[in-house]
Structure formats: structure tokens, C-alpha cells
Design an enzyme around this catalytic site. Sequence first.
Site, PDB file in Angstrom:
ATOM      1  N   SER A 122       0.826  -1.207   0.000  1.00 43.32           N
ATOM      2  CA  SER A 122       0.000   0.000   0.000  1.00 43.32           C
ATOM      3  C   SER A 122       0.857   1.253   0.000  1.00 43.32           C
ATOM      4  O   SER A 122       0.372   2.330  -0.305  1.00 43.32           O
ATOM      5  CB  SER A 122      -0.868   0.046   1.260  1.00 43.32           C
ATOM      6  OG  SER A 122      -1.576  -1.140   1.426  1.00 43.32           O
ATOM      7  N   HIS A 143      -1.257  -2.916  -6.816  1.00 42.79           N
ATOM      8  CA  HIS A 143      -1.984  -2.624  -5.578  1.00 42.79           C
ATOM      9  C   HIS A 143      -3.483  -2.835  -5.768  1.00 42.79           C
ATOM     10  O   HIS A 143      -4.163  -1.999  -6.349  1.00 42.79           O
ATOM     11  CB  HIS A 143      -1.657  -1.177  -5.146  1.00 42.79           C
ATOM     12  CG  HIS A 143      -2.326  -0.776  -3.878  1.00 42.79           C
ATOM     13  ND1 HIS A 143      -2.905   0.460  -3.693  1.00 42.79           N
ATOM     14  CD2 HIS A 143      -2.538  -1.457  -2.728  1.00 42.79           C
ATOM     15  CE1 HIS A 143      -3.428   0.512  -2.485  1.00 42.79           C
ATOM     16  NE2 HIS A 143      -3.219  -0.631  -1.877  1.00 42.79           N
ATOM     17  N   GLU A 155      -3.981  -0.378  -8.772  1.00 42.83           N
ATOM     18  CA  GLU A 155      -2.990   0.672  -9.066  1.00 42.83           C
ATOM     19  C   GLU A 155      -1.709  -0.034  -9.483  1.00 42.83           C
ATOM     20  O   GLU A 155      -1.227  -0.913  -8.763  1.00 42.83           O
ATOM     21  CB  GLU A 155      -2.682   1.482  -7.802  1.00 42.83           C
ATOM     22  CG  GLU A 155      -3.643   2.579  -7.498  1.00 42.83           C
ATOM     23  CD  GLU A 155      -3.202   3.359  -6.257  1.00 42.83           C
ATOM     24  OE1 GLU A 155      -3.032   4.574  -6.357  1.00 42.83           O
ATOM     25  OE2 GLU A 155      -3.049   2.754  -5.179  1.00 42.83           O
ATOM     26  N   ASN A 193      -4.023   5.667  -1.438  1.00 45.93           N
ATOM     27  CA  ASN A 193      -3.779   5.805   0.003  1.00 45.93           C
ATOM     28  C   ASN A 193      -3.193   7.152   0.390  1.00 45.93           C
ATOM     29  O   ASN A 193      -3.304   7.563   1.542  1.00 45.93           O
ATOM     30  CB  ASN A 193      -2.901   4.658   0.502  1.00 45.93           C
ATOM     31  CG  ASN A 193      -3.710   3.384   0.626  1.00 45.93           C
ATOM     32  OD1 ASN A 193      -4.872   3.430   1.014  1.00 45.93           O
ATOM     33  ND2 ASN A 193      -3.126   2.258   0.269  1.00 45.93           N
TER      34      ASN A 193
HETATM   35  P1  NAD Z   1      -2.821  -9.813   6.573  1.00 42.26           P
HETATM   36  O1  NAD Z   1      -2.237  -9.526   7.910  1.00 42.26           O
HETATM   37  O2  NAD Z   1      -4.264 -10.173   6.468  1.00 42.26           O
HETATM   38  O3  NAD Z   1      -1.990 -10.996   5.832  1.00 42.26           O
HETATM   39  C1  NAD Z   1      -0.596 -11.059   5.750  1.00 42.26           C
HETATM   40  C2  NAD Z   1      -0.222 -12.536   5.568  1.00 42.26           C
HETATM   41  O4  NAD Z   1       1.182 -12.649   5.269  1.00 42.26           O
HETATM   42  C3  NAD Z   1      -0.457 -13.376   6.831  1.00 42.26           C
HETATM   43  O5  NAD Z   1      -1.238 -14.508   6.467  1.00 42.26           O
HETATM   44  C4  NAD Z   1       0.950 -13.781   7.275  1.00 42.26           C
HETATM   45  O6  NAD Z   1       1.002 -15.058   7.904  1.00 42.26           O
HETATM   46  C5  NAD Z   1       1.684 -13.788   5.936  1.00 42.26           C
HETATM   47  N1  NAD Z   1       3.149 -13.724   6.004  1.00 42.26           N
HETATM   48  C6  NAD Z   1       3.939 -13.023   6.856  1.00 42.26           C
HETATM   49  N2  NAD Z   1       5.239 -13.212   6.535  1.00 42.26           N
HETATM   50  C7  NAD Z   1       5.278 -14.048   5.436  1.00 42.26           C
HETATM   51  C8  NAD Z   1       6.310 -14.610   4.636  1.00 42.26           C
HETATM   52  N3  NAD Z   1       7.597 -14.333   4.863  1.00 42.26           N
HETATM   53  N4  NAD Z   1       5.969 -15.427   3.604  1.00 42.26           N
HETATM   54  C9  NAD Z   1       4.672 -15.698   3.357  1.00 42.26           C
HETATM   55  N5  NAD Z   1       3.654 -15.193   4.082  1.00 42.26           N
HETATM   56  C10 NAD Z   1       3.947 -14.375   5.110  1.00 42.26           C
HETATM   57  O7  NAD Z   1      -2.487  -8.525   5.682  1.00 42.26           O
HETATM   58  P2  NAD Z   1      -3.285  -7.951   4.385  1.00 42.26           P
HETATM   59  O8  NAD Z   1      -4.338  -7.012   4.868  1.00 42.26           O
HETATM   60  O9  NAD Z   1      -3.637  -9.085   3.496  1.00 42.26           O
HETATM   61  O10 NAD Z   1      -2.141  -7.036   3.737  1.00 42.26           O
HETATM   62  C11 NAD Z   1      -1.077  -7.605   2.996  1.00 42.26           C
HETATM   63  C12 NAD Z   1      -0.451  -6.533   2.114  1.00 42.26           C
HETATM   64  O11 NAD Z   1      -1.478  -5.975   1.266  1.00 42.26           O
HETATM   65  C13 NAD Z   1       0.157  -5.348   2.870  1.00 42.26           C
HETATM   66  O12 NAD Z   1       1.295  -4.898   2.181  1.00 42.26           O
HETATM   67  C14 NAD Z   1      -0.952  -4.295   2.811  1.00 42.26           C
HETATM   68  O13 NAD Z   1      -0.453  -2.983   2.911  1.00 42.26           O
HETATM   69  C15 NAD Z   1      -1.507  -4.558   1.420  1.00 42.26           C
HETATM   70  N6  NAD Z   1      -2.897  -4.101   1.207  1.00 42.26           N
HETATM   71  C16 NAD Z   1      -3.812  -4.252   2.192  1.00 42.26           C
HETATM   72  C17 NAD Z   1      -5.115  -3.796   1.955  1.00 42.26           C
HETATM   73  C18 NAD Z   1      -6.150  -3.957   3.035  1.00 42.26           C
HETATM   74  O14 NAD Z   1      -7.236  -3.350   2.903  1.00 42.26           O
HETATM   75  N7  NAD Z   1      -5.919  -4.734   4.060  1.00 42.26           N
HETATM   76  C19 NAD Z   1      -5.477  -3.225   0.738  1.00 42.26           C
HETATM   77  C20 NAD Z   1      -4.502  -3.128  -0.266  1.00 42.26           C
HETATM   78  C21 NAD Z   1      -3.208  -3.565  -0.014  1.00 42.26           C
END
Ligand code: NAD
Length: 285
Positions: A122, A143, A155, A193
Site C-alpha cells: 500500500s 496494488h 494501481e 492511500n
Molecule cells: P494480513 O495480515 O491479512 O496478511 C498477511 C499474511 O502474510 C499473513 O497470512 C501472514 O502469515 C503472511 N506472512 C507473513 N510473513 C510471510 C512470509 N515471509 N511469507 C509468506 N507469508 C507471510 O495482511 P493484508 O491485509 O492481506 O495485507 C497484505 C499486504 O497488502 C500489505 O502490504 C498491505 O499494505 C496490502 N494491502 C492491504 C489492503 C487492506 O485493505 N488490508 C489493501 C490493499 C493492499
Amino acid sequence: MKILAVIGAGQMGQGIAQVAARAGFQVLLADADLTLATSAKRVIERAVARQVEREKIGADEARALLDRIEPSDTARLAGDRLAGEIDFAIEAIPERLALKQQLFAQLDASLPARTVLASNTSSVSITALGSVTKRPDRVIGMHFMNPVPVMELVEIVRGLATSDATLVQTRALAELLGKRSVLASDSPGFIVNRILVPMLNEAVFALESALGTAEDIDLAMKLGTHQPMGPLALADLIGLDTVLAICESLHRELGDDKYRPAPLLRRYVAAGWLGKKTGRGFHSY
Ligand code: NAD
């Protein structure tokens, strides 16, 4: 382009895997360990079952979609029988630069040289992720918005070294996944964002200053500005840890105090109240 790896099977990784499998891709869905990836697949199964109930997808198509998602783990990815055929790896692990850089170095060492390494970050710099690989020309930001199966936008973020060919390939992938794409510059928060997160943070300041209750702040913004959900509910949906990480990144990288995270947001994250995913945030779930 037939085989995708999605690394990080949290809420975003699950959504990306589901959309890619629906579009006909074979998906390797990897998390830090296989148990996490397997339970993520179960969450996708429930989401797809709800779509079948609502007659948005047929039962046969749902089964075929789920068959195309194979749980895996990051360490095992390189040894997978399909590893040599992965065209795209999309990373969706937590929003921490050091963690993502470590993973990008690992993916670079283990996946074929032609594979594009995309990040769903993000706010983290795509250039900084590309710099730890030997293929910065094939590192790009992709993104997706949350919830991925519903939201139409991706994005696309080009790092300093990202090649034209990678950009063209990534835009084509977004289209195959049924998304519309915009090109954003590699600047903290990109387009969405940079504009959205200061508003969410401001809503937390508003709560902290007792301008209204959480319910009234959300209702005011929902009805008063015609948004589908209020800012505190949206922050809960995104995950308060993710919102805080984006605020910190905007504040640190742009050096402007207008991006400072609300102290109350920090306290919620410290308490482990991360929003919908933990059952409690500004609202209860
Ligand atoms: P989340 O906490 O739901 O999931 C993250 C996952 O990554 C977890 O299942 C964790 O176990 C896993 N993980 C951690 N280290 C790891 C590794 N080394 N190898 C493999 N898996 C690993 O987080 P999320 O909300 O899915 O966000 C993930 C990414 O997406 C972030 O960069 C966030 O900024 C981005 N994002 C989030 C949103 C949102 O609304 N939540 C929207 C767009 C982008």
C-alpha cells in the site's frame, strides 16, 4: 501467462488468489507455513460457497476454481513442480519494508529469471523492493483494493528500474483478472492511500477529540458524503496495523507532520485491536 504465485495468504492474498483462479490461472498460494496457507484456502472455499448460494457462480465452476488453488509455503515454493512455470509472483505479506525486502531477495534467488515479482504493498517503495533483487526491471507494484473480488481497481506502480515490457505485462494481467488499472508514481501511498489514509487518520483524531461517537462519525461521513461505509469502519476493514503502517510510511517518507498517526490509532494497534480481522477495532465484529 498461466501460473501465478501469491505469497502471503491473509485477507488480500486470499482475494487475489480467488480472483486469479476464477480467471483461469493456476495459483500457488503460499504463506509462512503450509498450515496457514491451508486454512486460507478454507476461507476462500467459504467465500466461494456463499457466491454459489447467491447464484453468482455455478457449482461446477466453483469446484474448478477451488481446484486451481494449491496451498504452499514460501520455503517450499521453489521446489514445487510448477515453480519453473510461474509467470507472476504477487506478494501480499505485512506492510513492513524489511520483511518485504527479505522476501523479494528470497523470491529472486528461487524463482525463474523471467518471473515478474509484483508487490501488493500500500505504501512501500517499489524501487526499494527492486533494489534487493537482480531483476529490478521485473519488479512492479500491483496494488489491489479490499475486498479484491468486489473492487474494480488495481494501481500499477512503476519503480525507477521497472521496464516497459513489465509494465505492459502487468497491465495485461490486471485486465485478465477483470480489473481496471491506473498508473501511479512510486511515491508513498501511491494515489489512493495518499488521499484516503489521511482521511481515515483524521477520523481517528475526530474520535479522540470526542467530536462524536464512532457510530456517529461513521454515519455522518457515510450519509453526509455519500460513501459506502464510514472511515472508522473502513479502517477496521483494512486492518488498523496496516493503516498505521501506511500513516507511518507517509509521515516518514514525506517528512510532513500532517501525516502523523493519531495516538489513539497507535494504542488500538498496541492493544491488538486490529479491526475486523481480530473481531475488535473501532467497532465490534
Ligand atoms: P494480513 O495480515 O491479512 O496478511 C498477511 C499474511 O502474510 C499473513 O497470512 C501472514 O502469515 C503472511 N506472512 C507473513 N510473513 C510471510 C512470509 N515471509 N511469507 C509468506 N507469508 C507471510 O495482511 P493484508 O491485509 O492481506 O495485507 C497484505 C499486504 O497488502 C500489505 O502490504 C498491505 O499494505 C496490502 N494491502 C492491504 C489492503 C487492506 O485493505 N488490508 C489493501 C490493499 C493492499
